[in-house]
Design an enzyme around this catalytic site. Structure first.
Site, PDB file in Angstrom:
ATOM      1  N   LYS A   1       8.983   7.825   9.569  1.00 10.18           N
ATOM      2  CA  LYS A   1       9.156   7.590   8.127  1.00 10.18           C
ATOM      3  C   LYS A   1      10.180   8.577   7.570  1.00 10.18           C
ATOM      4  O   LYS A   1      10.157   9.762   7.945  1.00 10.18           O
ATOM      5  CB  LYS A   1       7.789   7.772   7.450  1.00 10.18           C
TER       6      LYS A   1
ATOM      7  N   SER B   1       3.282   2.951   1.078  1.00  8.83           N
ATOM      8  CA  SER B   1       4.696   3.237   1.045  1.00  8.83           C
ATOM      9  C   SER B   1       5.348   3.261   2.427  1.00  8.83           C
ATOM     10  O   SER B   1       6.561   3.111   2.528  1.00  8.83           O
ATOM     11  CB  SER B   1       4.916   4.595   0.367  1.00  8.83           C
TER      12      SER B   1
ATOM     13  N   SER C   1      -1.001   4.865   2.137  1.00  7.27           N
ATOM     14  CA  SER C   1       0.320   4.466   2.616  1.00  7.27           C
ATOM     15  C   SER C   1       0.480   4.277   4.117  1.00  7.27           C
ATOM     16  O   SER C   1       1.522   3.794   4.562  1.00  7.27           O
ATOM     17  CB  SER C   1       1.373   5.463   2.140  1.00  7.27           C
TER      18      SER C   1
HETATM   19  N1  GLN Z   1       0.380   3.387  -3.069  1.00 13.51           N
HETATM   20  C1  GLN Z   1      -0.148   4.657  -3.419  1.00 13.51           C
HETATM   21  C2  GLN Z   1       0.737   5.294  -4.444  1.00 13.51           C
HETATM   22  O1  GLN Z   1       1.632   4.670  -4.878  1.00 13.51           O
HETATM   23  C3  GLN Z   1      -0.267   5.498  -2.198  1.00 13.51           C
HETATM   24  C4  GLN Z   1       0.968   6.186  -1.822  1.00 13.51           C
HETATM   25  C5  GLN Z   1       0.863   6.963  -0.559  1.00 13.51           C
HETATM   26  O2  GLN Z   1      -0.157   6.969   0.110  1.00 13.51           O
HETATM   27  N2  GLN Z   1       1.912   7.682  -0.262  1.00 13.51           N
HETATM   28  O3  GLN Z   1       0.548   6.402  -4.836  1.00 13.51           O
END
Ligand code: GLN
Length: 487
Positions: A80, A155, A179
């Site tokens: 990532k 994400s 994410s």
């Molecule tokens: N979708 C969640 C957010 O927008 C989780 C993001 C993540 O785990 N990095 O915060």
């Protein structure tokens, strides 16, 4: 073709040992495939072919010399793009970090390199890991490999899609509120979010430091366990990391798994936001556990209904503080196209941050600075911390009766582009089942309910949530499901 018959790390290593192909051949073929496939999927922001082939050559030389191979030797892993790899850019999918080149390796990268992994490229994400679809990436969205009209989740959507599209055997992501698990579920792969502190965060671009954890994506539970084993451990550079024995984490034991009690969360069973597909899939998975002889117990987590509200106070608060460092002086090069028209220091900040950050990032910085401001700190931030503690104790209480907790991963299968971008709250709901786990610092894995997908049958994943440091149980039970209970 080499990769047609390879699904797992052990199959790949067996092929190398039997000299059916060399690492160079396998990696060359993989890049040729990625170059075609990724024009549709768009999982990668950057490929690292030259370095990858160099590593491949050195591993081949060792195999030629008769050395045995193990660990992650020669295994193609995608990273990532919020994790630092020395000499490569780490953009976190933000224009603000576009010109930034990492000057050191994150601890997880050092560990992967030491284990012989081949880092094939950096993957797309929602900007600074804020989002659930990769639509917040400054460089365009990634598409779901099972249906490119749908999102891959986020994400860490690029990492999940890379593994789901067979462009890597494994990948690293980060999970602050879901994410790793949510995109794993949407792309039909396995994703593990370790216990808070199990994996070093050194060299990982921070979103919310009390919630962030790095973890693996893989096609199977065994491979996820294998990668986790390599990256886990205490690190002098991360004071929140802890040592925990993971030496036998890949030694699965069916009878031990089946002696475990699985908790089912009453509050989740009738959750209105859950789609019929997910609800049916959850019943199916649960039935399989029951038929295999697992003890199932109903449990209650009375405060999880506040988890989302609590998270969207704590996360923006920590993010606004973490992102304050992007001031245009230290990370953004003065030669970028959004070069500040410098008049004074304040103008430099305003120009850099105003042009560099996307809408979602700005929304969260505003929210975070608001809840931390002196007039509102107690009303919002301090209160959210108390609610967080209540959620944590709900879980710990439940774990007196059960060994692991079963839950859906995401409320629906992959959705279409644009479907949830108009209203941020709809997007936030994607994480209603994953966020409580981060607030409580627990380990959880997402596992595909079924093993085959097509455009009409998109993947659905379930979560197994473990006790603190209970990675072994969720992996062991997950492995039993994958090998023996899934069709
Ligand atoms: N979708 C969640 C957010 O927008 C989780 C993001 C993540 O785990 N990095 O915060």
């Amino acid at each position: 073709m080499i990769w047609d018959s390879i699904k797992t790390i052990s199959e790949y290593h067996a092929g190398l040992r039997e000299k059916k192909f060399s690492v160079v051949e396998a990696i060359t073929e993989l890049y040729a495939y990625i170059e075609k496939r990724d024009t549709d999927v768009r999982a990668f922001l950057q490929l690292q072919k030259e370095g990858a082939l160099k590593t491949a050559q050195s591993i081949d030389a060792r195999i030629q010399a008769g050395e045995s191979i193990g660990g992650l030797e020669g295994v193609p892993i995608a990273i990532k793009d919020n994790i630092l790899v020395h000499g490569f850019s780490a953009t976190a999918s933000s224009h603000l970090l576009e010109p930034y080149t990492a000057s050191y390796d994150a601890t997880v990268i050092q560990k992967l390199k030491k284990a012989g992994a081949i880092l094939i490229g950096k993957t797309n994400l929602d900007e600074f890991a804020m989002g659930s679809s990769t639509e917040n990436s400054a460089f365009g969205a990634t598409r779901n490999p099972h249906d490119i009209t749908k999102v891959p989740g986020g994400s860490s959507g690029g990492s999940a899609a890379a593994v789901g599209a067979h462009m890597a055997l494994g990948a690293l992501g980060s999970d602050t509120g879901g994410s790793i698990r949510q995109p794993a579920a949407l792309c039909g792969v396995v994703g593990l979010k370790p216990t808070y502190g199990a994996v070093s965060r050194y060299g990982v671009i921070s979103l919310a430091s009390s919630l962030d954890q790095v973890g693996p994506f893989a096609r199977t539970v065994a491979d996820a366990a294998h990668i986790f084993q390599v990256i886990a451990g205490a690190d002098v550079h991360d004071a929140t990391s802890h040592a925990h024995d993971v030496s036998s984490i890949t030694q699965f034991n069916q009878s031990q798994a089946r002696s475990r009690t699985i908790g089912v969360v009453d509050e989740y069973l009738h959750e209105q936001g859950m789609s019929p597909e997910v609800s049916t899939a959850m019943q199916k998975a649960l039935q399989r556990f029951e038929d295999a002889g697992y003890t199932i117990k109903h449990i209650s987590l009375p405060h999880v209904k506040y988890a989302l509200s609590c998270y969207y106070i704590i996360l923006p608060a920590e993010a606004s503080s973490n992102l304050a460092r992007y001031d245009g002086l230290r990370y953004a090069s003065q030669t970028t196209n959004h070069k500040p028209q410098t008049k004074n220091l304040l103008q430099t900040y305003l120009d850099t941050r105003g042009k560099g950050f996307g809408d979602e990032v700005r929304r969260r910085i505003l929210l975070g600075t608001f809840v931390l401001s002196s007039g509102y700190y107690d009303a919002y931030y301090a209160k959210a911390q108390k609610v967080r503690r209540l959620i944590q104790s709900d879980f710990l209480k439940a774990f007196k009766d059960v060994d692991v907790i079963f839950a859906p991963t995401a409320p629906s299968p992959a959705f279409s582009f644009g479907e949830k971008t108009q209203d941020p709250l709809t997007m936030y709901l994607e994480d209603m089942f994953t966020i409580p786990v981060n607030l409580a610092g627990l380990p959880a894995i997402s596992i595909p309910v079924d093993s085959a997908y097509d455009r009409n049958h998109m993947p659905v994943g379930f979560q197994l949530i473990g006790k603190p440091w209970g990675e072994y149980d969720i992996l062991n039970i997950g492995h039993d499901y994958e090998i023996n209970l899934r069709n």
